[in-house]
Design a protein around this motif. Structure first.
Motif, short mmCIF file in Angstrom:
data_model
loop_
_atom_site.label_atom_id
_atom_site.label_comp_id
_atom_site.label_asym_id
_atom_site.label_seq_id
_atom_site.Cartn_x
_atom_site.Cartn_y
_atom_site.Cartn_z
N LYS A 85 -9.86 7.08 -44.57
CA LYS A 85 -10.53 8.37 -44.72
C LYS A 85 -11.76 8.45 -43.83
N LYS A 86 -11.97 9.63 -43.28
CA LYS A 86 -13.13 9.85 -42.42
C LYS A 86 -14.40 9.71 -43.22
N VAL A 87 -15.44 9.22 -42.55
CA VAL A 87 -16.76 9.25 -43.17
C VAL A 87 -17.69 10.01 -42.21
N SER A 88 -18.81 10.42 -42.72
CA SER A 88 -19.74 11.19 -41.90
C SER A 88 -20.42 10.29 -40.86
N PRO A 89 -20.61 10.80 -39.64
CA PRO A 89 -21.36 10.03 -38.63
C PRO A 89 -22.79 9.73 -39.09
N ASP A 90 -23.26 10.49 -40.08
CA ASP A 90 -24.62 10.27 -40.60
C ASP A 90 -24.67 9.27 -41.74
N ASP A 91 -23.51 8.77 -42.13
CA ASP A 91 -23.46 7.76 -43.19
C ASP A 91 -24.32 6.56 -42.80
N GLN A 92 -25.07 6.04 -43.76
CA GLN A 92 -26.02 4.96 -43.43
C GLN A 92 -25.29 3.71 -42.92
N GLY A 98 -21.27 7.34 -32.36
CA GLY A 98 -19.93 7.07 -32.86
C GLY A 98 -19.17 8.36 -33.10
N ILE A 99 -17.85 8.32 -32.86
CA ILE A 99 -17.01 9.51 -33.03
C ILE A 99 -15.93 9.21 -34.06
N SER A 100 -15.69 10.14 -34.98
CA SER A 100 -14.63 9.98 -35.98
C SER A 100 -14.71 8.64 -36.73
N PRO A 101 -15.86 8.27 -37.24
CA PRO A 101 -15.90 7.02 -38.01
C PRO A 101 -15.04 7.16 -39.27
N PHE A 102 -14.49 6.04 -39.71
CA PHE A 102 -13.61 6.10 -40.89
C PHE A 102 -13.71 4.82 -41.70
N SER A 122 -12.38 -3.36 -48.14
CA SER A 122 -12.56 -2.14 -47.36
C SER A 122 -13.52 -2.42 -46.23
N CYS A 123 -13.41 -1.66 -45.19
CA CYS A 123 -14.38 -1.77 -44.11
C CYS A 123 -14.58 -0.43 -43.43
N ILE A 124 -15.68 -0.35 -42.71
CA ILE A 124 -16.03 0.85 -41.95
C ILE A 124 -15.68 0.58 -40.49
N LEU A 125 -15.07 1.56 -39.83
CA LEU A 125 -14.75 1.43 -38.41
C LEU A 125 -15.37 2.61 -37.66
N VAL A 126 -16.00 2.29 -36.54
CA VAL A 126 -16.68 3.33 -35.76
C VAL A 126 -16.24 3.27 -34.31
N PRO A 127 -15.47 4.26 -33.84
CA PRO A 127 -15.12 4.32 -32.42
C PRO A 127 -16.30 4.83 -31.60
N VAL A 128 -16.53 4.21 -30.46
CA VAL A 128 -17.55 4.65 -29.51
C VAL A 128 -16.84 4.77 -28.15
N PRO A 129 -16.36 5.98 -27.82
CA PRO A 129 -15.58 6.16 -26.59
C PRO A 129 -16.42 5.92 -25.34
N THR A 130 -15.82 5.31 -24.32
CA THR A 130 -16.48 5.23 -23.02
C THR A 130 -15.78 6.16 -22.03
N SER A 131 -14.55 6.58 -22.35
CA SER A 131 -13.84 7.62 -21.60
C SER A 131 -12.86 8.25 -22.57
N SER A 132 -12.05 9.19 -22.10
CA SER A 132 -11.14 9.86 -23.04
C SER A 132 -10.04 8.92 -23.54
#
Lengths: 178, 178
Positions: free
Chosen positions: A38-45, A62-66, A88-98
């Motif tokens: 499930k998505k979480v807010s980018p503002d999540d601590q 981070g984009i589309s963290p989940f 459970s864990c949090i995953l945060v994508p940080v794109p460098t290109s598309s």
């Protein structure tokens, strides 16, 4: 396929059948589990802390963290954090290109520590994830065979040499809630 | 990666660990087998017959034809020809470009009949094979994780709908002869 589309397609509850192959010992392992993404807010601590504590990503957005939660029903092996009976864990994508970027995880796949992965997409949308751990290198691939079925493979090798230690394959079927 | 390189890398003897997932019943299956892949001459009578008996390939030139032999050690299921305890078939690639083409098989993977597949390569060299059978559609992927380890996955779905019936994954390790 970009990372936002990929995360959007992955959201939901999945029933997973996972087989592990230990190549040296020719041993099979079977695990049934439930996975929820499930998505979480980018503002999540937790998201902010993860980005700030990763030198390669510090200051990036981070984009589309989940969040990923798993719950194994059988055969769990405490030495492999991906197969601990629940977690459970949090995953945060940080794109460098598309088509590529970094993926930050609060818990690794092969080793139970915070992990930094490189992701990229193949020409057909297959998601590739490479993670360097202290003792090992993991390559995972995830591809959708339909909107409701996805496959996930992993290959784990020693970081010293090129020896392949184990592989795994999961078939994941979306749970449709009535 | 082109088909000649792919066949050249695949030549040899392999020990295979294969897991099958039956999605509807959540059943696992495990098979250990030996696989041997060896080139055959384009002038071999079986190769010529296979090309001539395939309307889509008739008059074309097969490239890097090879024979595949398998020998399962456990858990064979007679209803799946790929898992019959022992067998062999001839495979003939007929490229239509450097990255795709047809693959003719004297025996299919999902059904025990002569089969015609479309192959292509993804951007990282992953080999993709699609086969339309009478009752089902199979998609196989083969990728090398090193010179001596390759992975092979398959997804089988009904040809009528989009239902995914079963998946499988094999880890194949080259047997180095002393």
């Amino acid at each position: 396929m970009d990372i936002e589309q990929f995360v959007a397609r992955s959201e939901g509850k999945w029933r997973s059948m996972r087989s592990g192959h230990s190549l040296a010992f020719q041993q099979f392992e079977e695990v049934l589990s439930e996975i929820e993404i499930k998505k979480v807010s980018p503002d999540d601590q937790e998201v902010i802390n993860l980005v700030q504590s990763t030198p390669e990503a510090k200051g990036e957005q981070g984009i589309s963290p989940f969040r990923m939660e798993w719950n194994a029903e059988s055969d769990w092996e405490p030495e492999d954090p991906s197969e601990v009976s629940a977690g459970s864990c949090i995953l945060v994508p940080v794109p460098t290109s598309s088509s590529q970027g970094l993926l930050l995880r609060s818990l690794g796949y092969a080793e139970a520590e915070q992990a930094l992965s490189q992701y990229s997409f193949l020409s057909d949308g297959t998601f590739i994830l490479r993670t360097q751990y202290e003792q090992s290198i993991a390559e995972e691939r995830i591809w959708f065979v339909s909107d409701h079925v996805r496959c996930r493979s992993s290959v784990l090798r020693t970081s010293a040499g090129s020896g392949v230690l184990q592989t795994s394959f999961a078939s994941e079927v979306r749970r449709i809630e009535a």
